[in-house]
Design a protein around this motif. Sequence first.
Motif, PDB file in Angstrom:
ATOM      1  N   TRP A  29       0.818  -1.218   0.000  1.00  8.26           N
ATOM      2  CA  TRP A  29       0.000   0.000   0.000  1.00  8.26           C
ATOM      3  C   TRP A  29       0.843   1.257   0.000  1.00  8.26           C
ATOM      4  CZ3 TRP A  29      -4.894  -0.941  -0.930  1.00  8.26           C
ATOM      5  CH2 TRP A  29      -5.457  -2.137  -0.493  1.00  8.26           C
ATOM      6  N   ARG A  46      -3.674   5.881  -7.538  1.00  5.01           N
ATOM      7  CA  ARG A  46      -4.198   4.533  -7.794  1.00  5.01           C
ATOM      8  C   ARG A  46      -5.483   4.615  -8.630  1.00  5.01           C
ATOM      9  NH1 ARG A  46      -3.956  -0.161  -9.713  1.00  5.01           N
ATOM     10  NH2 ARG A  46      -5.809  -1.349  -9.283  1.00  5.01           N
ATOM     11  N   TRP A  61      -6.050   2.851 -12.146  1.00  2.00           N
ATOM     12  CA  TRP A  61      -7.173   1.926 -12.278  1.00  2.00           C
ATOM     13  C   TRP A  61      -8.045   2.269 -13.489  1.00  2.00           C
ATOM     14  CZ3 TRP A  61      -9.789  -2.198 -12.144  1.00  2.00           C
ATOM     15  CH2 TRP A  61     -11.182  -2.179 -12.208  1.00  2.00           C
ATOM     16  N   ARG A  98      -4.026  -7.708 -10.802  1.00  2.00           N
ATOM     17  CA  ARG A  98      -4.604  -6.570 -10.073  1.00  2.00           C
ATOM     18  C   ARG A  98      -5.735  -6.006 -10.929  1.00  2.00           C
ATOM     19  NH1 ARG A  98      -1.124  -3.909  -6.239  1.00  2.00           N
ATOM     20  NH2 ARG A  98      -1.719  -1.893  -7.045  1.00  2.00           N
ATOM     21  N   THR A 154      -9.006  -5.577 -10.070  1.00  2.00           N
ATOM     22  CA  THR A 154     -10.096  -4.813  -9.442  1.00  2.00           C
ATOM     23  C   THR A 154      -9.457  -3.496  -8.999  1.00  2.00           C
ATOM     24  OG1 THR A 154      -9.695  -5.680  -7.230  1.00  2.00           O
ATOM     25  CG2 THR A 154     -11.245  -6.921  -8.615  1.00  2.00           C
ATOM     26  N   ILE A 187      -8.805  -1.996  -6.164  1.00  2.00           N
ATOM     27  CA  ILE A 187      -7.945  -1.920  -4.970  1.00  2.00           C
ATOM     28  C   ILE A 187      -8.001  -0.501  -4.389  1.00  2.00           C
ATOM     29  CG2 ILE A 187      -5.736  -2.686  -3.994  1.00  2.00           C
ATOM     30  CD1 ILE A 187      -5.202  -4.297  -6.396  1.00  2.00           C
ATOM     31  N   SER A 232     -10.510   0.079  -1.903  1.00  2.00           N
ATOM     32  CA  SER A 232     -11.414  -0.001  -0.747  1.00  2.00           C
ATOM     33  C   SER A 232     -10.911   0.696   0.522  1.00  2.00           C
ATOM     34  CB  SER A 232     -11.791  -1.455  -0.459  1.00  2.00           C
ATOM     35  OG  SER A 232     -10.660  -2.276  -0.499  1.00  2.00           O
ATOM     36  N   GLN A 257      -2.437 -13.789   2.497  1.00  2.00           N
ATOM     37  CA  GLN A 257      -2.406 -12.440   1.911  1.00  2.00           C
ATOM     38  C   GLN A 257      -3.163 -11.477   2.829  1.00  2.00           C
ATOM     39  OE1 GLN A 257      -4.619 -11.651  -1.735  1.00  2.00           O
ATOM     40  NE2 GLN A 257      -3.374  -9.859  -2.193  1.00  2.00           N
ATOM     41  N   TRP A 267      -5.741  -7.274   2.879  1.00  2.00           N
ATOM     42  CA  TRP A 267      -6.697  -7.167   1.765  1.00  2.00           C
ATOM     43  C   TRP A 267      -6.678  -8.451   0.957  1.00  2.00           C
ATOM     44  CZ3 TRP A 267      -6.431  -7.465  -3.600  1.00  2.00           C
ATOM     45  CH2 TRP A 267      -7.489  -6.899  -4.323  1.00  2.00           C
ATOM     46  N   CYS A 279      -8.974  -9.932  -2.837  1.00  2.00           N
ATOM     47  CA  CYS A 279     -10.012  -9.482  -3.770  1.00  2.00           C
ATOM     48  C   CYS A 279     -11.361 -10.100  -3.388  1.00  2.00           C
ATOM     49  CB  CYS A 279      -9.632  -9.805  -5.210  1.00  2.00           C
ATOM     50  SG  CYS A 279      -9.697 -11.554  -5.594  1.00  2.00           S
ATOM     51  N   ASP A 308      -9.516  -2.511   4.935  1.00  2.00           N
ATOM     52  CA  ASP A 308     -10.703  -1.777   4.485  1.00  2.00           C
ATOM     53  C   ASP A 308     -11.923  -2.134   5.327  1.00  2.00           C
ATOM     54  OD1 ASP A 308     -11.748  -4.241   3.579  1.00  2.00           O
ATOM     55  OD2 ASP A 308     -11.045  -3.935   1.541  1.00  2.00           O
TER      56      ASP A 308
END
Length: 483
Positions: A120, A130, A134, A163, A165, A167, A169, A258, A264, A266, A298
Amino acid sequence: PWHVTRDRELEAAVKHSLGLEVRSFKAMVAAFEPWEVRQKGQKKDRLEDPLPSVCRQLSGPPSGWPASVELPDLGYGRTAGRLIPPGFRQFNERRQALREAGSEGDPKTDDWAFEMRKFWKIGEHAAMERLEEWLLDAAWGCYFPPGLHPRDDAGGRFRADKRWTAILSPYLRFGDLSPRYVYARCRQTLAFDMRRLFTKRVVWRDKAYAQLYRWPESHTTSIRGHYEQESWSGTRLQLRRWQRGETGFPLVDAAMRQLWKVGWMCNHLRHVTAQFLIEHLDLSWKDGFAWYDYTLVDTDVAINAMMWQMGGHSGIGAWNFVMHPVYAGKKVDPEGAYVRRWLPELAHLPVEYIHCPWEAPAGTRIAANVLINGVYRQRVIEDLLEARRIHQRNVIAVRKRFPQYLDKDGCEVIPLGGGKVLRLEVRDDIRENDENKITLLMTPDDPRSTVRRNLGFAKGVHSTLIYDETKRFEAMYDAFGEF
Ligand SMILES: Cc1cc2nc3c(=O)[nH]c(=O)nc-3n(C[C@H](O)[C@H](O)[C@H](O)COP(=O)(O)OP(=O)(O)OC[C@H]3O[C@@H](n4cnc5c(N)ncnc54)[C@H](O)[C@@H]3O)c2cc1C
């Protein structure tokens, strides 16, 4: 709800003791506050509106960005870690001591948050960066469920090894990023089809808040009250193995590690791990909620409660599938890259056994240096179908004990007061009230199937089911908006 009470108290105190005028603004929601579910003078509920039309009524975010407060000014440094178990605190103290002595030590071994810091970038600026990154990915269609994008090779937001989605949240959770800003940027930069599925989820947050507002105890108590009487056969030891990523099922273990290391995972893996806990280990959704709450960066009481209650059959909606821990692995991590990343002890297993190491011939395991119950844990349960039946039996027992909450077709109802009831969906196999009829959707019945081992990443029942889940999820909110 406790935040609402706190805000009201604060508002009253400021008004009365300081004589100031207090005004409040929308902050954490994209479109509507929980108490704005029904619009003035309109028969239709906001939750029944097609979401994009709700959002189109929004004005854009302010153009000049308001001044931000730096994190240290909020005093987080003074409170952080208060509830961290002593063992972990000691570990951090060691890092602290090293730093005071002028050394960083070896971050990999001396800093428990090493992976988290790597994963992060913290703060508002990082959140904006980010988001822009995205939007570029979303523009080529990565957010589509596999197989549903008009171009066959695009899509795949379930992939664990990519990666694909947003990310975003934690940034949304802590207000580094406003959902309205995210929505506005999506509209500026993405074609309707490319943003539709994503912006819908951003507005689901508002719905989660509306649900918590309506059922303020839903983080601790089943919304379908009769499920409070359910028996659970799972053990504390099994719970520990799930929490530590030691179930012996590689996809579940990789996801749980993870989660521990970066806070986090997914959405798809949250489904896999949640259903492993509930459907296979027969442990309560409340145990899962508590662990996610403790470990997710999150963590959001409204969304977390809504999702876990759905998994535990006691929420407003119901998932109509059960993820198989091996089969799901083949779909979302076809090359095994994700498992190898988080479970380095399996790194040398050939791809066809990476999600089912116990099926590998002894010679292959020895060559890959995988000793089951030495290097890697034995499976916490072996007969997945029997495990499913045990859970199903407990669910059906509750339904039989409380027939007053069953509708004619096997769906359920809950009383809303004033003689009103809310009709709620039930997973197809549970609806039949027969413990021998468990859904095999996602559960191939031949445990040693080579077909299963060789499944590629293709469209099929898996994608269709998740798509179906999305539709059900929306239908459930239409029902919720009725009262
Ligand atoms: C058992 C379970 C527990 C969960 N607990 C949380 C939680 O505590 N906090 C949390 O933010 N999300 C939670 N989710 C929802 C979802 O998994 C995460 O929001 C998502 O994985 C975050 O990654 P992303 O930003 O890449 O999401 P994307 O898929 O890119 O979605 C974009 C944003 O939409 C919102 N969103 C996505 N899915 C949902 C949803 N189902 N309901 C409401 N809002 C959604 C999130 O703010 C997310 O950042 C949970 C899901 C499950 C199955």
